[in-house]
Design a protein around this motif. Sequence first.
Motif, PDB file in Angstrom:
ATOM      1  N   LYS A 132      27.637  51.281  45.589  1.00  0.00           N
ATOM      2  CA  LYS A 132      27.231  50.001  46.163  1.00  0.00           C
ATOM      3  C   LYS A 132      28.443  49.129  46.496  1.00  0.00           C
ATOM      4  N   LEU A 133      29.490  49.200  45.697  1.00  0.00           N
ATOM      5  CA  LEU A 133      30.661  48.357  45.899  1.00  0.00           C
ATOM      6  C   LEU A 133      31.768  49.041  46.688  1.00  0.00           C
ATOM      7  N   LEU A 134      31.478  50.202  47.265  1.00  0.00           N
ATOM      8  CA  LEU A 134      32.462  50.885  48.096  1.00  0.00           C
ATOM      9  C   LEU A 134      32.054  50.725  49.556  1.00  0.00           C
ATOM     10  N   PRO A 135      32.918  50.170  50.404  1.00  0.00           N
ATOM     11  CA  PRO A 135      32.563  49.985  51.816  1.00  0.00           C
ATOM     12  C   PRO A 135      32.146  51.295  52.475  1.00  0.00           C
ATOM     13  N   THR A 136      31.181  51.220  53.389  1.00  0.00           N
ATOM     14  CA  THR A 136      30.646  52.412  54.028  1.00  0.00           C
ATOM     15  C   THR A 136      31.730  53.190  54.759  1.00  0.00           C
ATOM     16  N   THR A 137      32.642  52.492  55.435  1.00  0.00           N
ATOM     17  CA  THR A 137      33.705  53.181  56.172  1.00  0.00           C
ATOM     18  C   THR A 137      34.618  53.976  55.243  1.00  0.00           C
ATOM     19  N   ILE A 138      34.866  53.416  54.052  1.00  0.00           N
ATOM     20  CA  ILE A 138      35.696  54.127  53.063  1.00  0.00           C
ATOM     21  C   ILE A 138      34.911  55.262  52.424  1.00  0.00           C
ATOM     22  N   LEU A 139      33.639  55.004  52.148  1.00  0.00           N
ATOM     23  CA  LEU A 139      32.802  55.980  51.452  1.00  0.00           C
ATOM     24  C   LEU A 139      32.664  57.268  52.250  1.00  0.00           C
ATOM     25  N   HIS A 140      32.499  57.143  53.563  1.00  0.00           N
ATOM     26  CA  HIS A 140      32.151  58.308  54.364  1.00  0.00           C
ATOM     27  C   HIS A 140      33.287  58.872  55.206  1.00  0.00           C
ATOM     28  N   HIS A 141      34.390  58.128  55.339  1.00  0.00           N
ATOM     29  CA  HIS A 141      35.423  58.584  56.264  1.00  0.00           C
ATOM     30  C   HIS A 141      36.815  58.653  55.649  1.00  0.00           C
ATOM     31  N   ARG A 142      36.957  58.408  54.370  1.00  0.00           N
ATOM     32  CA  ARG A 142      38.282  58.441  53.768  1.00  0.00           C
ATOM     33  C   ARG A 142      38.288  59.313  52.514  1.00  0.00           C
ATOM     34  N   HIS A 143      39.481  59.693  52.120  1.00  0.00           N
ATOM     35  CA  HIS A 143      39.659  60.583  50.974  1.00  0.00           C
ATOM     36  C   HIS A 143      39.095  59.969  49.685  1.00  0.00           C
ATOM     37  N   ILE A 144      39.280  58.668  49.501  1.00  0.00           N
ATOM     38  CA  ILE A 144      38.799  58.035  48.272  1.00  0.00           C
ATOM     39  C   ILE A 144      37.283  58.146  48.152  1.00  0.00           C
ATOM     40  N   GLY A 145      36.593  58.108  49.300  1.00  0.00           N
ATOM     41  CA  GLY A 145      35.141  58.265  49.276  1.00  0.00           C
ATOM     42  C   GLY A 145      34.737  59.640  48.790  1.00  0.00           C
ATOM     43  N   GLU A 146      35.406  60.668  49.292  1.00  0.00           N
ATOM     44  CA  GLU A 146      35.113  62.033  48.850  1.00  0.00           C
ATOM     45  C   GLU A 146      35.385  62.196  47.353  1.00  0.00           C
ATOM     46  N   MET A 147      36.505  61.644  46.898  1.00  0.00           N
ATOM     47  CA  MET A 147      36.864  61.775  45.489  1.00  0.00           C
ATOM     48  C   MET A 147      35.845  61.079  44.593  1.00  0.00           C
ATOM     49  N   PHE A 373      36.402  41.004  43.051  1.00  0.00           N
ATOM     50  CA  PHE A 373      37.494  40.064  43.258  1.00  0.00           C
ATOM     51  C   PHE A 373      38.843  40.721  43.572  1.00  0.00           C
ATOM     52  N   ASN A 374      38.924  42.055  43.442  1.00  0.00           N
ATOM     53  CA  ASN A 374      40.236  42.686  43.584  1.00  0.00           C
ATOM     54  C   ASN A 374      40.306  43.846  44.567  1.00  0.00           C
ATOM     55  N   PHE A 375      39.167  44.409  44.974  1.00  0.00           N
ATOM     56  CA  PHE A 375      39.188  45.575  45.839  1.00  0.00           C
ATOM     57  C   PHE A 375      38.230  45.384  47.009  1.00  0.00           C
ATOM     58  N   PRO A 376      38.464  46.063  48.130  1.00  0.00           N
ATOM     59  CA  PRO A 376      37.555  45.956  49.270  1.00  0.00           C
ATOM     60  C   PRO A 376      36.137  46.387  48.885  1.00  0.00           C
ATOM     61  N   ASN A 377      35.146  45.583  49.259  1.00  0.00           N
ATOM     62  CA  ASN A 377      33.758  45.896  48.947  1.00  0.00           C
ATOM     63  C   ASN A 377      32.847  45.097  49.875  1.00  0.00           C
ATOM     64  N   VAL A 381      33.464  38.027  47.621  1.00  0.00           N
ATOM     65  CA  VAL A 381      33.372  36.596  47.892  1.00  0.00           C
ATOM     66  C   VAL A 381      34.511  36.148  48.809  1.00  0.00           C
ATOM     67  N   SER A 382      35.571  36.942  48.863  1.00  0.00           N
ATOM     68  CA  SER A 382      36.697  36.642  49.745  1.00  0.00           C
ATOM     69  C   SER A 382      36.544  37.419  51.045  1.00  0.00           C
ATOM     70  N   GLU A 383      36.690  36.729  52.174  1.00  0.00           N
ATOM     71  CA  GLU A 383      36.575  37.400  53.466  1.00  0.00           C
ATOM     72  C   GLU A 383      37.668  38.456  53.651  1.00  0.00           C
ATOM     73  N   LYS A 384      38.793  38.249  53.010  1.00  0.00           N
ATOM     74  CA  LYS A 384      39.899  39.199  53.109  1.00  0.00           C
ATOM     75  C   LYS A 384      39.527  40.566  52.540  1.00  0.00           C
ATOM     76  N   LEU A 385      38.695  40.583  51.492  1.00  0.00           N
ATOM     77  CA  LEU A 385      38.303  41.826  50.833  1.00  0.00           C
ATOM     78  C   LEU A 385      36.954  42.365  51.305  1.00  0.00           C
ATOM     79  N   ARG A 386      36.201  41.563  52.043  1.00  0.00           N
ATOM     80  CA  ARG A 386      34.853  41.987  52.427  1.00  0.00           C
ATOM     81  C   ARG A 386      34.901  43.066  53.505  1.00  0.00           C
ATOM     82  N   ARG A 387      34.350  44.219  53.182  1.00  0.00           N
ATOM     83  CA  ARG A 387      34.276  45.346  54.119  1.00  0.00           C
ATOM     84  C   ARG A 387      32.871  45.919  54.068  1.00  0.00           C
ATOM     85  N   ASN A 388      32.296  46.171  55.226  1.00  0.00           N
ATOM     86  CA  ASN A 388      30.940  46.744  55.286  1.00  0.00           C
ATOM     87  C   ASN A 388      30.987  48.243  55.456  1.00  0.00           C
TER      88      ASN A 388
END
Length: 388
Positions: A132-147, A373-377, A381-388
Motif C-alpha cells: 500500500k505504501l509503495l508507489p505503483t510505478t516503483i512496485l511494477h517497474h523497478r527492481h525494488i518492487g520485484e524484491m 514521512f521518509n520514503f516515496p509513497n 503528507v509531503s508533496e516531495k515524497l508523494r508518488r502514485n
Amino acid sequence: MSETVFQSFFLIFTGSAIIASMAIFGRQPLLVAYITLGALIGPYGFGWVQDVHLLSEISEIGIIFLLFLLGLDLQPKSLLRAFRKVTVVTLISSLIFASIGYLIARLFGFTTTESLIIGAAMMFSSTIIGIKLLPTTILHHRHIGEMMIGLLLMQDFLAIFVLLVLLSGDGGQINITQIGITLLALPLLILFAWGFVRWVLLKLIAKFDQMGEYIFLLAIGWCMGLSELAEVLGLSREIGAFLAGITIASSPISQHIALTLKPLRDFFLIMFFFSLGAGFNLGLLPEIALAAATLGVAMLILKPVIFRVLLERQSERKVLAWDLGFRLGQISEFSLLIAYVAFNASLIGVMASHLIQAAAILTFLVSSYIVTFNFPNPIAVSEKLRRN
C-alpha cells in the motif's frame, strides 16, 4: 440486520472521511487514522460499532483483491527471478526474528509453547502496508518492487506453513500427513489455474473484451473462485487470489481489470484497518503494555537493520537495502491470524494473543509514520515524497 450493517458502514466511512481529513491537515498517515477510528468507536471504545467479527470477515476481501491486483501486474519470469534473489534473505531473517521474539516472550514469563508461537508471529512483515505504501510505478517497474514482492510472498508461504502446523490437529498434536497433503495441493492448484486460464478464461476475455461489465464480473468470479478453491485445499485465499492474478497477467486486458478493481480494493482495505483497531481489547493493555512495547520496538529497530545487512550481502545497493528494510519493518497481518488460530486451538492464552496483537498494531502505526514521512509513497503528507 440491514439497518445495523448500514449504520456500521455509515460510522466507518463517514467517520473515516472526517478523521482522514483531520489526519491530512495534521500531516498524519491515513492508515493510522483508520486504526485510530476503529479503536475509538469499536466495542472496546465508545461501542458504537459492535459486530467487529462480521466487519472483519468482510474486510478480508480487501486483502484478496490486493493480492489479485498484485498478481495482475507481475509476469511469472519476473517473480521467479525475484524468488531466486530473496530466498536466502527470507529464511535467515525469519529465523532471526523468530528467535528474538521467542527470547523476549520468555523474558516476560510466557510458556515455551506461547513463546514459540509469539516468535513465529514475528517472522513476517505486512503485505498490506508494504504494498500500500509503495508507489505503483516503483512496485511494477523497478527492481525494488520485484524484491519487495518476492520477500513478502516468500514470507506468506512460510506463514501458511506455520498456520498449517497450528491447524493440523487438536490439542497441539501435529498431523504430518495433513501438512503433506496440503503442501502437495499447491502445485496441483497452480497446474489447474494455468490450464483453466489458457483453455477457458483467456478465450472468453478475447471474445467479449468489449463488454466491460462482463469482464469485470469474470475477473471477480475468477479471483473469488480460485481463492475459495485454495482455501478448500488447505492453503489460503490470499495465495489463491495471487495465483488468479498472475495467471491472467499476460492478457492485454489485465491492466484494465486492475484499474477497474482498485477502488473496490481500497473500500475493503479501509474496513480492514478499521476492524484491526476495533478488535483490540483496550482493557488488557496495561497488563501487556511493557512486553508489547519491548517486542514492537525490537522489531521496528532490528528488522530494518537485519534486512539491510542481508540484502547488502546479496549485492544490493545500500540505499535500496535501507529502503526495503524500513518498508518491511513491521509485523504482519498474518501474525494476527496466527494469534487468532493459536488462541482458538488453546495453544496460547489471552495475554499472549493480545501481546501479538498489540505489538503488531504498534509496528503498523510507527512503521507507517516512518515510511510516510521518509520514503516515496502514495499517501505522503509531503508533496516531495508523494508518488502514485
